[in-house]
Write an enzyme that holds these catalytic residues in place. Structure first.
Site, mmCIF file in Angstrom:
data_model
loop_
_atom_site.group_PDB
_atom_site.id
_atom_site.type_symbol
_atom_site.label_atom_id
_atom_site.label_comp_id
_atom_site.label_asym_id
_atom_site.label_seq_id
_atom_site.Cartn_x
_atom_site.Cartn_y
_atom_site.Cartn_z
ATOM 1 N N THR A 23 7.499 -2.538 -1.345
ATOM 2 C CA THR A 23 8.112 -3.582 -2.169
ATOM 3 C C THR A 23 8.925 -4.499 -1.260
ATOM 4 O OG1 THR A 23 8.175 -2.121 -4.091
ATOM 5 C CG2 THR A 23 9.712 -3.980 -4.103
ATOM 6 N N ASN B 7 -4.419 -1.166 -6.809
ATOM 7 C CA ASN B 7 -3.899 0.183 -7.042
ATOM 8 C C ASN B 7 -4.412 0.797 -8.346
ATOM 9 O OD1 ASN B 7 -2.097 -2.102 -7.661
ATOM 10 N ND2 ASN B 7 -0.892 -0.601 -8.769
ATOM 11 N N GLN C 8 -2.804 0.265 -0.678
ATOM 12 C CA GLN C 8 -3.811 1.231 -1.146
ATOM 13 C C GLN C 8 -4.996 1.344 -0.202
ATOM 14 O OE1 GLN C 8 -3.367 3.344 -3.497
ATOM 15 N NE2 GLN C 8 -1.588 2.491 -4.539
ATOM 16 N N CYS D 232 4.924 2.302 -11.084
ATOM 17 C CA CYS D 232 6.137 1.470 -11.097
ATOM 18 C C CYS D 232 6.386 0.841 -12.458
ATOM 19 C CB CYS D 232 6.033 0.364 -10.060
ATOM 20 S SG CYS D 232 5.830 1.001 -8.417
HETATM 21 N N1 PLP Z 1 1.700 -2.440 -3.551
HETATM 22 C C1 PLP Z 1 0.805 -1.620 -4.101
HETATM 23 C C2 PLP Z 1 -0.609 -2.054 -4.190
HETATM 24 C C3 PLP Z 1 1.193 -0.364 -4.557
HETATM 25 O O1 PLP Z 1 0.297 0.454 -5.119
HETATM 26 C C4 PLP Z 1 2.557 0.026 -4.430
HETATM 27 C C5 PLP Z 1 3.029 1.346 -4.908
HETATM 28 O O2 PLP Z 1 2.849 1.727 -6.025
HETATM 29 C C6 PLP Z 1 3.452 -0.879 -3.851
HETATM 30 C C7 PLP Z 1 2.993 -2.100 -3.417
HETATM 31 C C8 PLP Z 1 4.923 -0.557 -3.725
HETATM 32 O O3 PLP Z 1 5.157 0.453 -2.828
HETATM 33 P P1 PLP Z 1 6.625 1.104 -2.688
HETATM 34 O O4 PLP Z 1 6.747 2.063 -3.812
HETATM 35 O O5 PLP Z 1 6.648 1.750 -1.376
HETATM 36 O O6 PLP Z 1 7.601 -0.003 -2.792
#
Ligand code: PLP
Length: 376
Positions: free
Chosen positions: A70, A148, A176, A322
């Site tokens: 993120t 994802n 991913q 999320c």
């Molecule tokens: N981008 C994608 C495609 C994801 O699947 C995720 C996690 O779910 C993220 C970003 C965010 O990752 P993080 O939880 O390390 O912030």
């Protein structure tokens, strides 16, 4: 437990845990300290940087450690927008992760123009749409490598070439894709690429951003001189060490990953599509990660099915972890199949090499029984 939700997170590998432990206990110094007890940890951080760089085919100096993907995603778009005050246009897609979409929504309130490219029924992007969207004030294109929720792969090579030709920066959320498909930044002209450790057996709370050597960058998190001034904050030494080890393991596993995971995913998918008449695949049949299957069970609400699966010890999800606490249906499947119930009735299964055919058969048995029960 049968864990079929590896796109949400993965267990920490024992080798990763082991290399991290000393940095929680004996080696707890601050890498910025002048005395050796702290400063020797700089070498440890640089080794991890090399391991991550190796996985991506980059130079170690092009790797910035962050707290998560993120942050990496926010940081890349933030940096691009800092390059030229006249360039206030960002291009992304409707199916990106919330870490890109929510940030873009905030940017819109600050006067940034954002174009959200659509996808078709199969989750694919049209390059012609991207081409048409690039304007004189476009500064960055932010598109993911692999989705994802569906595993659908975007044509990153073509996107990168187009961005380069049009003089626009390209950021790729490759969260991913890391450890699942080969990534080589020497072959793909990406300016920024995000990853996060917990999707490939490192702990949560550690990520990285690849920043091409000549691509512009300015810090999102300002403070001390850590990370060569590109990110303030005392380095999270144990987690950085863990990320490095996980990157090394991912690189070793990569050549055999698809051959191990895809047949299991295909067995699950075939079993569902052939054995459950209300099931429908979401996402392109071939332009997709080998571990992910996103299925709509028509007439069966995702939440009800997930609850019953959970009672049987089966972990899957109805979209991005999320957004699990929101009432909204999957924005990804909704974008692919608007005006249908598909987005409220879908389940994502995401496998890893530890899964077995016994897991798949057990999941299939539960799914057949539970979907029939819920349909009445
Ligand atoms: N981008 C994608 C495609 C994801 O699947 C995720 C996690 O779910 C993220 C970003 C965010 O990752 P993080 O939880 O390390 O912030």
């Amino acid at each position: 437990m049968i864990y079929l939700d590896h796109n949400a997170t993965t267990p920490v590998a024992p080798e990763v845990r082991d290399v991290m432990l000393p940095y929680f206990t004996e080696e707890w110094g601050n890498p910025s300290s002048s005395y050796r007890f702290g400063s020797k940890l700089k070498t440890v951080i640089e080794k991890a940087r090399e391991q991550v760089a190796e996985l991506l085919g980059s130079h170690p100096r092009e790797i910035l450690f962050t707290s998560c993907a993120t942050e990496s995603n926010n940081a890349a778009i933030h940096a691009a927008l800092k390059t030229d005050p006249k360039k206030r246009h960002v291009i992304t897609s409707v199916v990106e992760h919330s870490s890109v979409l929510t940030y873009c929504k905030t940017l819109e309130t600050e006067g940034v123009r954002v174009t959200y490219l659509p996808v078709d029924r199969n989750g694919l992007l049209k390059i012609a749409d991207l081409e048409a969207a690039i304007a004189d004030d476009t500064v960055v294109v932010s598109l993911m490598w692999a989705n994802n929720e569906t595993g659908v792969l975007f044509p990153v090579e073509e996107i990168a070439q187009l961005c380069k030709a049009r003089g626009v920066l390209f950021h790729c959320d490759a969260v991913q894709a890391v450890g699942k498909v080969p990534i080589d930044v020497r072959k793909i002209a990406v300016d920024y690429l995000s990853l996060t450790g917990h999707k490939f057996h490192a702990p949560k709370g550690i990520g990285a951003l690849y920043i091409r050597r000549k691509s512009p960058f300015s810090a999102l998190i300002e403070g001390g001189h850590q990370e060569r001034g590109l990110r303030g904050g005392t380095e999270n030494v144990p987690l950085i060490v863990g990320l490095g080890k996980a990157a090394e393991l991912a690189q070793k596993k990569l050549p055999g990953y698809d051959a191990k995971v895809r047949p299991l995913r295909d067995a699950l998918e075939r079993g569902i599509l052939e054995g459950i008449p209300i099931a429908e695949l979401n996402g392109h049949t071939t332009k997709r990660l080998g571990n992910t299957s996103n299925i709509t069970f028509r007439g069966v609400e995702s939440e009800a099915l997930l609850l019953l699966l959970d009672q049987e010890g089966i972990c899957a999800s109805s979209g991005s972890a999320c957004l699990m606490d929101s009432e909204e249906p999957s924005h990804v499947v909704k974008a692919m199949k608007p005006n249908t119930g598909a987005s409220r009735q879908m389940i994502r299964f995401s496998l890893d090499t530890a899964n077995t055919i016994a897991d798949i058969n057990a999941a299939l048995g539960s799914l057949r029984r539970l979907t029939q029960m819920l349909r009445g």
